[in-house]
Design an enzyme around this catalytic site. Structure first.
Site, PDB file in Angstrom:
ATOM      1  CB  CYS A   1      -1.635   5.534   1.384  1.00 42.38           C
ATOM      2  SG  CYS A   1      -2.305   4.212   0.404  1.00 42.38           S
TER       3      CYS A   1
ATOM      4  CD  GLU B   1      -1.549   1.489  -4.006  1.00 41.01           C
ATOM      5  OE1 GLU B   1      -2.526   1.841  -3.340  1.00 41.01           O
ATOM      6  OE2 GLU B   1      -1.020   0.359  -3.906  1.00 41.01           O
TER       7      GLU B   1
HETATM    8  O1  AHR Z   1       1.748  -0.931   1.961  1.00 43.67           O
HETATM    9  C1  AHR Z   1       0.571  -0.438   2.503  1.00 43.67           C
HETATM   10  C2  AHR Z   1      -0.218   0.399   1.504  1.00 43.67           C
HETATM   11  O2  AHR Z   1      -0.609  -0.384   0.418  1.00 43.67           O
HETATM   12  C3  AHR Z   1       0.545   1.501   0.869  1.00 43.67           C
HETATM   13  O3  AHR Z   1       0.553   2.638   1.654  1.00 43.67           O
HETATM   14  C4  AHR Z   1      -0.224   1.763  -0.393  1.00 43.67           C
HETATM   15  O4  AHR Z   1       0.573   2.279  -1.411  1.00 43.67           O
HETATM   16  C5  AHR Z   1      -0.797   0.412  -0.717  1.00 43.67           C
HETATM   17  O5  AHR Z   1      -2.138   0.488  -0.994  1.00 43.67           O
END
Ligand code: AHR
Length: 662
Positions: free
Chosen positions: A246, A378
């Site tokens: 994220c 994502e």
């Molecule tokens: O791995 C933790 C978080 O999980 C990552 O930042 C994101 O891509 C997913 O939602």
């Protein structure tokens, strides 16, 4: 032999049920039936600055808020002493002169301000200080009125001084300059702090107040925590995905990860707030920022050091859709795509190019050999597909050899997933990134997930996954229990069996600090002095260090073993070492007898190497105090011939290695 093995397990302290629940399972391994090559990239790692993974973690800087750029400029610093009065410590802003690192500290010490003037930095949840270790202090400073010296002291939990040095600024010139001195610790402390006492009279400006241990990875100045890098090296990862996660998206577009802000001189890497600062309401971390001391150059260098392919993930013009979901309008997307093009130049370009030259200036004239990159993390919806398509069009026209990866969003199935998967296959994208954080049961039921995937289309990158147990746990590390790890081991037989289509996979997240985590479970836990491999880590390691070169057929009654009677099996051969490697997972609470039938193999020698990971309770795990509760145990058993009887203990993951003749 069966009896002998049985005794061995029992002696290992494992409660093996004497009555075997099922009749022996016949497992046929057809070693000459090669199903697919296993890509060297198959098992990799996912790195994100979450849980104090980078700042406060692998990036070995001990001083928190060294440049006074946190939202609260003195966060992490505590002024003290009877000589501290209004105006002793001032934060000044020189934005027009230095827009990336505008704030600095002005210290004024005069006759009127007699007494002790001290600033103490608390570190990231304290500082890990080791007896006998050298700590390298450095600072940017400029003299306004010479006369102040800096008494530097390492202090333990009880405030006792455990290392000291005196730094006297150079009196020549009033321009910014770098000063440095070392302090050697005479005791160990897990939660030490660092104090600076300003002695004498004068006026001095300070910035980038920094303290690094001497034992960084490869001894690099301003480098990485070597114990943490070693953990990565020992995973023998095929790739390293960075910087997330994220964090790539950011809460809003301003907060997105911009690689160009993370390269060049460290004091010119503009700090931003870490999105995990406030993301988890139950685990707020108001002091979590990204200094980018670990930036893209260091990520590429780390990849090279540990023999992993670099796999950067770039923002696609969208902020996190769970937060602001800010979008860059299509006509304004060019700078984002240009960042991707420039990244290829930074990694691979000739040193006569702008970005290739920067790489050289930073100490790495040779290319980093970037082969792939992900666009978006994502993200979902038509707005994502529209942007991804444009990235693909431009990048492929300039760099057709760079493999591109698109994301199927946060879920492992459902409408969004299907829409994205279908569209990306139509686009002819090289890789599709799937994420699944699910219950252990999901992992057990999904070992056949990829059996029916199209072998000819886009390949799969299982870019983030971890089994999440439902039970509430007291300690954060308790979620990395054997139940979760065993279910991952079972599921991974399915990834391996489908190496024709799954070509990369990485557990996520990678690191967590016991006092600074936001998300769990995680692969490796650390405190300021120690590291601890979870059972999940050993599962990953057993796969990556036994990845082989080709998948071969492993069946029972003509079917792959994907959980019937709690048994999961996959097999590979390693054509470089001439070994057949069989992975067997028994998820039942009872032992399981198996007859392994070796077909198409001229065995060599009389022994089978066995490496086993197991625990007698699913709730068990490792802790920083007891890191060896669940570790792989090696043994050797006799090869019986074409048919080999083995007992798989309850809740166990076994790797068998059988040397063969060409
Ligand atoms: O791995 C933790 C978080 O999980 C990552 O930042 C994101 O891509 C997913 O939602």
């Amino acid at each position: 032999m069966v009896k002998k093995l049985f005794l061995l397990f029992a002696m290992g302290g494992v409660a093996v049920t004497s009555s075997l629940a099922q009749p022996p399972a016949d497992i046929l391994i057809q070693a000459s039936h090669r199903v697919a090559p296993v890509q060297p990239t198959m098992w990799g790692i996912f790195f994100e600055d979450i849980n104090l993974g980078a700042d406060g973690g692998i990036y070995a800087e001990l001083v928190k808020n060294r440049s006074f750029e946190f939202s609260e400029p003195l966060m992490g610093w505590e002024p003290s002493g009877d000589g501290v009065k209004e105006g002793t410590f001032l934060i000044l802003n020189r934005k027009s002169e230095n827009s990336k690192n505008p704030r600095f500290l002005r210290v004024t010490a005069s006759n009127e301000r007699k007494g002790l003037r001290q600033l103490t930095n608390e570190g990231f949840r304290g500082m890990g200080i080791k007896e006998g270790m050298r700590y390298d202090f450095s600072v940017l400073y400029r003299q306004l009125i010479p006369g102040i010296s800096l008494k530097l002291e390492l202090r333990d939990e009880n405030n006792a001084v455990i290392g000291a040095a005196m730094f006297t600024p150079d009196n020549s010139g009033s321009d910014w300059q770098t000063g440095a001195i070392s302090v050697t610790a005479n005791a160990t402390s897990k939660k030490a702090k660092f104090s600076i006492t300003f002695v004498g009279e004068g006026q001095l400006d300070l910035d980038m107040i920094s303290l690094f241990p001497a034992d960084t990875w490869k001894g690099r100045k301003g480098g990485l925590r070597s114990d943490m890098v070693k953990m990565l090296e020992e995973l023998k990862p095929g790739f390293i995905r960075f910087p997330g996660g994220c964090i790539v998206e950011g809460r809003d577009l301003n907060n997105r990860y911009q690689w160009k802000q993370t390269v060049g001189p460290v004091d010119q890497r503009q700090l931003i707030v870490n999105r995990w600062n406030t993301e988890m309401s139950h685990r707020q971390a108001p002091d979590y920022f990204q200094t980018f001391g670990l930036g893209f150059f260091e990520y590429f260098q780390l990849a090279e050091d540990i023999g992993a392919e670099p796999l950067p993930i770039l923002n696609c013009g969208m902020a996190c859709q769970f937060n602001t979901a800010e979008l860059v309008p299509m006509p304004d997307l060019d700078p984002y795509i240009q960042d991707a093009l420039d990244l290829v130049e930074f990694a691979n370009g000739d040193t006569t190019t702008i970005w290739g030259n920067l790489r050289k200036q930073m100490g790495h004239p040779a290319p980093f050999n970037l082969k792939m990159m992900g666009i978006g993390n994502e993200n979902w919806g038509p707005q994502y597909l529209e942007r991804l398509q444009e990235f693909k069009r431009v990048i492929k026209s300039r760099y057709p050899e760079i493999k591109l990866i698109g994301s199927t969003g946060p879920y492992s199935g459902g409408e969004w997933f299907t829409q994205l998967d279908t569209a990306m296959r139509k686009m002819g994208l090289d890789f599709i990134d799937e994420h699944y954080y699910s219950r252990p049961d999901w992992f057990l039921k999904n070992a056949a997930r990829y059996d029916k995937y199209d072998r000819n289309g886009s390949k799969i990158f299982a870019g983030e996954y971890a089994a999440h147990i439902t039970e509430e746990k007291k300690e954060p590390m308790d979620r990395n229990n054997w139940k979760a790890a065993l279910s991952e081991a079972a599921f991974m037989t399915g990834l391996e069996r489908n190496a024709a289509v799954v070509q990369m996979a990485s557990y996520a997240p990678l690191f967590a600090h016991v006092d600074g985590w936001q998300w769990n479970p995680d692969l490796i836990w650390v405190d300021n002095l120690r590291v601890c491999a979870t059972p999940n880590y050993y599962v990953q390691q057993l796969y990556s260090t036994n990845k082989g070169t080709d998948v071969v057929l492993a069946t029972s009654n003509g079917q792959p073993l994907t959980g019937k009677d709690s048994l999961y099996v996959s097999a590979v051969i390693n054509r470089n070492t001439d070994e057949l490697i069989i992975k067997l997972v028994n998820t039942a609470p009872v032992a399981r007898e198996s007859r392994i039938l070796l077909d198409g193999l001229k065995t060599k020698g009389k022994q089978i190497g066995v490496t086993r990971l197991m625990a007698n309770q699913l709730e068990m795990g490792n802790t920083l105090d007891q890191p060896m509760a669940i570790v792989p145990v090696k043994s050797v058993i006799s090869l019986e011939g074409k048919i080999n009887k083995v007992i798989l203990p309850p809740y166990s993951f076994t790797v068998m290695t059988i040397p063969y003749k060409k």
